[in-house]
Write a protein that holds these residues in place. Structure first.
Motif, PDB file in Angstrom:
ATOM      1  N   ALA A   1      -4.038   4.702   5.019  1.00 50.70           N
ATOM      2  CA  ALA A   1      -4.505   5.621   6.057  1.00 50.70           C
ATOM      3  C   ALA A   1      -4.562   4.948   7.425  1.00 50.70           C
ATOM      4  N   ALA A   2      -4.818   3.628   7.429  1.00 55.13           N
ATOM      5  CA  ALA A   2      -4.906   2.889   8.690  1.00 55.13           C
ATOM      6  C   ALA A   2      -3.560   2.348   9.141  1.00 55.13           C
ATOM      7  N   GLY A   3      -2.508   2.613   8.376  1.00 56.22           N
ATOM      8  CA  GLY A   3      -1.189   2.114   8.739  1.00 56.22           C
ATOM      9  C   GLY A   3      -1.021   0.627   8.482  1.00 56.22           C
ATOM     10  N   LEU A   4      -1.821   0.089   7.574  1.00 45.43           N
ATOM     11  CA  LEU A   4      -1.742  -1.338   7.242  1.00 45.43           C
ATOM     12  C   LEU A   4      -0.916  -1.502   5.968  1.00 45.43           C
ATOM     13  N   PRO A   5       0.052  -2.382   5.958  1.00 41.80           N
ATOM     14  CA  PRO A   5       0.987  -2.431   4.825  1.00 41.80           C
ATOM     15  C   PRO A   5       0.469  -3.048   3.535  1.00 41.80           C
ATOM     16  N   TYR A   6      -0.548  -3.907   3.601  1.00 43.17           N
ATOM     17  CA  TYR A   6      -0.905  -4.654   2.402  1.00 43.17           C
ATOM     18  C   TYR A   6      -2.403  -4.640   2.100  1.00 43.17           C
ATOM     19  N   VAL A   7      -2.706  -4.854   0.820  1.00 37.81           N
ATOM     20  CA  VAL A   7      -4.063  -5.169   0.374  1.00 37.81           C
ATOM     21  C   VAL A   7      -3.983  -6.505  -0.355  1.00 37.81           C
ATOM     22  N   TYR A   8      -4.635  -7.513   0.208  1.00 38.31           N
ATOM     23  CA  TYR A   8      -4.612  -8.852  -0.368  1.00 38.31           C
ATOM     24  C   TYR A   8      -5.682  -8.954  -1.458  1.00 38.31           C
TER      25      TYR A   8
ATOM     26  N   TYR B   1      -5.958  -8.148 -14.361  1.00 35.21           N
ATOM     27  CA  TYR B   1      -6.094  -6.835 -13.723  1.00 35.21           C
ATOM     28  C   TYR B   1      -5.330  -6.743 -12.409  1.00 35.21           C
ATOM     29  N   LYS B   2      -5.079  -7.865 -11.758  1.00 34.35           N
ATOM     30  CA  LYS B   2      -4.496  -7.829 -10.415  1.00 34.35           C
ATOM     31  C   LYS B   2      -3.053  -7.341 -10.397  1.00 34.35           C
ATOM     32  N   THR B   3      -2.364  -7.429 -11.519  1.00 38.28           N
ATOM     33  CA  THR B   3      -0.969  -6.987 -11.543  1.00 38.28           C
ATOM     34  C   THR B   3      -0.817  -5.554 -12.038  1.00 38.28           C
ATOM     35  N   ARG B   4      -1.917  -4.826 -12.138  1.00 39.27           N
ATOM     36  CA  ARG B   4      -1.852  -3.427 -12.562  1.00 39.27           C
ATOM     37  C   ARG B   4      -1.588  -2.484 -11.398  1.00 39.27           C
ATOM     38  N   TYR B   5      -1.470  -3.021 -10.220  1.00 37.85           N
ATOM     39  CA  TYR B   5      -1.286  -2.203  -9.020  1.00 37.85           C
ATOM     40  C   TYR B   5       0.090  -2.524  -8.447  1.00 37.85           C
ATOM     41  N   ARG B   6       1.042  -1.634  -8.697  1.00 38.85           N
ATOM     42  CA  ARG B   6       2.422  -1.868  -8.304  1.00 38.85           C
ATOM     43  C   ARG B   6       2.861  -0.911  -7.208  1.00 38.85           C
ATOM     44  N   PRO B   7       3.752  -1.313  -6.309  1.00 42.60           N
ATOM     45  CA  PRO B   7       4.395  -2.616  -6.230  1.00 42.60           C
ATOM     46  C   PRO B   7       3.447  -3.697  -5.698  1.00 42.60           C
ATOM     47  N   ILE B   8       3.596  -4.892  -6.240  1.00 37.32           N
ATOM     48  CA  ILE B   8       2.771  -6.019  -5.826  1.00 37.32           C
ATOM     49  C   ILE B   8       3.688  -7.206  -5.527  1.00 37.32           C
ATOM     50  N   GLU B   9       3.368  -7.924  -4.478  1.00 40.10           N
ATOM     51  CA  GLU B   9       4.150  -9.083  -4.080  1.00 40.10           C
ATOM     52  C   GLU B   9       3.404 -10.367  -4.401  1.00 40.10           C
ATOM     53  N   MET B  10       4.161 -11.404  -4.725  1.00 44.51           N
ATOM     54  CA  MET B  10       3.598 -12.722  -4.958  1.00 44.51           C
ATOM     55  C   MET B  10       4.220 -13.701  -3.969  1.00 44.51           C
ATOM     56  N   LEU B  11       3.446 -14.710  -3.604  1.00 48.11           N
ATOM     57  CA  LEU B  11       3.913 -15.721  -2.671  1.00 48.11           C
ATOM     58  C   LEU B  11       4.508 -16.886  -3.446  1.00 48.11           C
TER      59      LEU B  11
ATOM     60  N   ALA C   1       0.809  -1.222   0.000  1.00 48.39           N
ATOM     61  CA  ALA C   1       0.000   0.000   0.000  1.00 48.39           C
ATOM     62  C   ALA C   1       0.841   1.271   0.000  1.00 48.39           C
ATOM     63  N   GLU C   2       1.860   1.326   0.817  1.00 52.37           N
ATOM     64  CA  GLU C   2       2.644   2.555   0.961  1.00 52.37           C
ATOM     65  C   GLU C   2       3.363   2.914  -0.333  1.00 52.37           C
ATOM     66  N   GLY C   3       3.744   1.921  -1.104  1.00 47.85           N
ATOM     67  CA  GLY C   3       4.508   2.183  -2.319  1.00 47.85           C
ATOM     68  C   GLY C   3       3.661   2.448  -3.554  1.00 47.85           C
ATOM     69  N   PHE C   4       2.352   2.247  -3.471  1.00 50.84           N
ATOM     70  CA  PHE C   4       1.507   2.383  -4.660  1.00 50.84           C
ATOM     71  C   PHE C   4       1.406   3.828  -5.119  1.00 50.84           C
ATOM     72  N   ARG C   5       1.621   4.019  -6.421  1.00 52.40           N
ATOM     73  CA  ARG C   5       1.444   5.321  -7.049  1.00 52.40           C
ATOM     74  C   ARG C   5       0.597   5.112  -8.300  1.00 52.40           C
ATOM     75  N   PRO C   6      -0.599   5.684  -8.357  1.00 50.89           N
ATOM     76  CA  PRO C   6      -1.463   5.461  -9.516  1.00 50.89           C
ATOM     77  C   PRO C   6      -0.845   6.012 -10.792  1.00 50.89           C
ATOM     78  N   ASN C   7      -1.060   5.296 -11.896  1.00 52.12           N
ATOM     79  CA  ASN C   7      -0.601   5.812 -13.184  1.00 52.12           C
ATOM     80  C   ASN C   7      -1.598   6.838 -13.706  1.00 52.12           C
ATOM     81  N   ALA C   8      -1.350   7.356 -14.883  1.00 51.81           N
ATOM     82  CA  ALA C   8      -2.193   8.436 -15.409  1.00 51.81           C
ATOM     83  C   ALA C   8      -3.650   8.001 -15.548  1.00 51.81           C
ATOM     84  N   THR C   9      -3.873   6.802 -16.066  1.00 52.90           N
ATOM     85  CA  THR C   9      -5.242   6.313 -16.237  1.00 52.90           C
ATOM     86  C   THR C   9      -5.932   6.132 -14.894  1.00 52.90           C
TER      87      THR C   9
END
Length: 259
Positions: free
Chosen positions: A204-211, A224-234, A75-83
């Motif tokens: 905003a809640a100080g939570l690091p991830y969105v699963y 669509y799930k990989t359009r939100y970067r940075p994203i981690e995989m297990l 969450a903290e690293g996400f920066r939306p692209n132009a679209t």
């Protein structure tokens, strides 16, 4: 904490047709979430790739295949692209409310329109109101229905255009299931907006991830799930940043089945 809650029993489903890769069989390993420690168990299991469905935590356990990969947005690293920024601006007027996990007729009506438009004939197409109520209300963990509405007029709530069943975990928000007004209903991009809103809420809640659940390389339904970067995989060695979809590891991940 009882011995049963500390050492839950796991079970494996019988093989059935895979909904993502034609010709393959899927199988799941699952356990019940119950008791005072259900939330802690769900948190722990989510970190090793499990998902919640009502009072059950499950993950794929398919023979010779590990195509389903758990992914989570940082969450903290996400920066939306132009679209994505344009979409955030377009829907900035929506009123968003975190509601208690209580099913409503309005939510169910929106779900039916969504399923008819996006997943006709799918596994959920035959859900009735009682099935939907079970999906929402049978939660042993901290859950919400996040509602997205058009602006209120003279105190009258606006039209419901999106909803997401969401779990709040110790390290993030887990999007269990979202449904929304589609292009046919005059709301293009609502699914993308709901994900970005969850990223903002987590930050905003100080939570690091969105699963986001499972990603299947090469599946159009999952792209669509990989359009939100940075994203981690297990992967076999834990959570790692997904740098390049083309080289993402998809070798079978061997899992020793619980007895």
């Amino acid at each position: 904490m009882t011995a049963l809650s500390r050492f839950p029993r796991f079970f494996v489903t019988s093989p059935s047709a895979c909904p993502y890769i034609p010709g393959r069989q899927e199988r799941k390993i699952f356990t019940e979430l119950s008791g005072h420690n259900a939330g802690e168990l769900n948190d722990a299991l989510s970190r090793i790739g499990f998902r919640r469905s009502q009072s059950v935590a499950y993950r794929p356990s398919c023979a010779g295949c590990s195509a389903c990969v758990s992914v989570r947005v940082v969450a903290e690293g996400f920066r939306p692209n132009a679209t994505q920024r344009k979409l955030l601006k377009r829907y900035d007027d929506l009123e968003v409310t975190a509601c208690k996990p209580w099913a409503t007729e309005e939510q169910y009506a929106l779900l039916k329109r969504y399923l008819d438009a996006r997943h006709p004939g799918g596994g959920m197409a035959a859900m009735d109101e009682n099935d939907y109520a079970d999906m929402v209300e049978q939660s042993p963990v901290t859950s919400y229905v996040i509602e997205y509405r058009e602006p209120s007029v003279d105190g009258v709530p606006g039209r419901l255009v999106g909803a997401c069943i969401t779990d709040q975990q110790a390290d993030g928000l887990s999007m269990i299931y979202s449904f929304f007004a589609t292009e046919e209903d005059g709301r293009p991009g609502m699914g993308t907006f709901i994900i970005m809103d969850h990223i903002r809420r987590a930050r905003a809640a100080g939570l690091p991830y969105v699963y986001l659940g499972y990603w299947v390389k090469g599946s159009a339904r999952m792209a669509y799930k990989t359009r939100y970067r940075p994203i981690e995989m297990l992967g076999p060695n834990g959570w790692v940043l997904l740098e390049d979809e083309a080289t993402a590891a998809t070798a079978p991940m061997r899992v020793r089945e619980p007895v």
